[in-house]
Structures are given as structure tokens and as C-alpha cells.
Design a protein around this motif. Structure first.
Motif, short mmCIF file in Angstrom:
data_model
loop_
_atom_site.label_atom_id
_atom_site.label_comp_id
_atom_site.label_asym_id
_atom_site.label_seq_id
_atom_site.Cartn_x
_atom_site.Cartn_y
_atom_site.Cartn_z
N LYS A 130 10.59 11.64 7.85
CA LYS A 130 9.25 11.55 7.27
C LYS A 130 8.29 10.66 8.05
O LYS A 130 7.16 11.04 8.29
N THR A 131 8.71 9.46 8.40
CA THR A 131 7.82 8.48 9.02
C THR A 131 8.50 7.86 10.23
O THR A 131 9.62 7.37 10.12
N PRO A 132 7.83 7.87 11.39
CA PRO A 132 8.44 7.22 12.56
C PRO A 132 8.48 5.70 12.36
O PRO A 132 7.66 5.13 11.64
N PHE A 133 9.44 5.06 12.99
CA PHE A 133 9.54 3.60 12.94
C PHE A 133 10.20 3.14 14.23
O PHE A 133 10.74 3.92 15.00
N SER A 134 10.12 1.85 14.47
CA SER A 134 10.79 1.32 15.66
C SER A 134 11.99 0.48 15.23
O SER A 134 12.03 -0.08 14.13
N LEU A 135 12.94 0.43 16.12
CA LEU A 135 14.19 -0.28 15.91
C LEU A 135 14.43 -1.13 17.14
O LEU A 135 14.41 -0.63 18.26
N THR A 136 14.64 -2.41 16.94
CA THR A 136 14.94 -3.32 18.04
C THR A 136 16.31 -3.91 17.81
O THR A 136 16.62 -4.34 16.69
N TYR A 137 17.12 -3.90 18.85
CA TYR A 137 18.44 -4.53 18.73
C TYR A 137 18.73 -5.36 19.97
O TYR A 137 18.31 -5.05 21.06
N LYS A 138 19.42 -6.47 19.71
CA LYS A 138 19.80 -7.38 20.78
C LYS A 138 21.25 -7.80 20.54
O LYS A 138 21.62 -8.14 19.42
N ILE A 139 22.04 -7.77 21.60
CA ILE A 139 23.44 -8.19 21.52
C ILE A 139 23.62 -9.33 22.51
O ILE A 139 23.32 -9.20 23.69
N GLU A 140 24.11 -10.46 21.98
CA GLU A 140 24.33 -11.64 22.79
C GLU A 140 25.81 -12.03 22.72
O GLU A 140 26.47 -11.83 21.70
N GLN A 141 26.28 -12.57 23.80
CA GLN A 141 27.63 -13.13 23.84
C GLN A 141 27.51 -14.52 24.43
O GLN A 141 27.12 -14.68 25.58
#
Length: 150
Positions: free
Chosen positions: A114-125
Motif C-alpha cells: 500500500k505505502t512505500p517506506f524506507s528501512l535502515t539497518y546497521k550491523i556492528e561487531q
């Protein structure tokens, strides 16, 4: 000709079966993972789906607990979009593993109808950023699915 070949075969077998190969994998130097996942304010569970799952195990195959938003989670944690406290309306979820795991799996998946959205992900070690990415989740587009193993 038979005896020299037998001698070579025995030498290869002896070297190939060395006890050095029988050591357990080292887990003592693995720093904890930190996964940060944020949706934009346009994200809504009405027509979109968001899922984050994490799991890890120790050298004996036992599942390890994760910390989710500062609270002890479970062994093998899954965050679904129907739990509005995690992603609804542009929220951030932070998942942290314990250190010294043998194996860890992180999966992030999302789609929208229905509606576009943004997704941000960060993986740290430890103090290192391993992955940092922002994806636009478009209506009707192929869902994104990211699966990472550590």
C-alpha cells in the motif's frame, strides 16, 4: 612398484589424520553483534510487513539469549511487525547478541502493498560497522530479504 605406492599412501593417511584437525572452532574472540533496524514514519502494518530474526549458538550447540531494546529477549528472537512497539510509525529496534558465539544468523525481511517506506539497518561487531544500508520498500516490488551469518 606396489611397496613404494603403499608407503606414499600410508604417509598421506598419517599426515591427513593428524590430531591438529580435531580442535573445536575458536569462539573466544567473537565480539557481540549489535543489529539496529529502523523504519521510516510511513511504515504501517496496514499493507506492509516487517520481520527481523536473530539467533546464535555456543560451541556446544546451545541457543544463546539476545537483548532486545535493552531487555533480555529469548533464545532465537523474532520481531514481527504486528508488535507495534518495534516498527510501527518509524521506530527503531536494537538487538544485541552475547559475545563468544560459535554461529549467529541475522535475517531482515520487508515488503509493502500500500505505502512505500524506507528501512535502515546497521550491523556492528565490537566497534566495527560491518553493514549499514538503507532500502526503499516500494509498493508491489519484490520483497527484500537479507540473511547474514557470522
Amino acid at each position: 612398484l606396489f611397496y613404494p605406492m603403499l608407503l606414499v599412501f600410508a604417509a598421506v593417511l598419517f599426515v591427513g589424520c593428524s590430531k591438529d584437525d580435531d580442535k573445536s572452532p575458536s569462539v573466544s574472540n567473537k565480539e557481540a553483534l549489535k543489529i539496529t533496524v529502523t523504519t521510516s514514519s510511513a511504515y504501517s502494518t496496514d499493507g506492509s510487513e516487517m520481520r527481523v530474526s536473530v539467533s546464535s549458538s555456543d560451541s556446544k550447540g546451545n541457543h544463546m539469549k539476545w537483548i532486545v531494546n535493552g531487555v533480555d529477549g529469548t533464545e532465537g528472537q523474532v520481531l514481527y511487525d504486528d508488535n507495534k512497539e518495534y516498527f510501527q510509525g518509524g521506530k527503531t529496534a536494537i538487538l544485541q547478541s552475547q559475545p563468544n558465539y560459535l554461529h549467529a544468523l541475522v535475517t531482515i525481511a520487508a515488503f509493502s502493498i500500500k505505502t512505500p517506506f524506507s528501512l535502515t539497518y546497521k550491523i556492528e561487531q565490537g566497534n566495527r560497522v560491518i553493514v549499514e544500508k538503507t532500502e526503499t520498500i516500494n509498493v508491489g516490488a519484490t520483497p527484500i530479504s537479507v540473511s547474514l551469518t557470522y
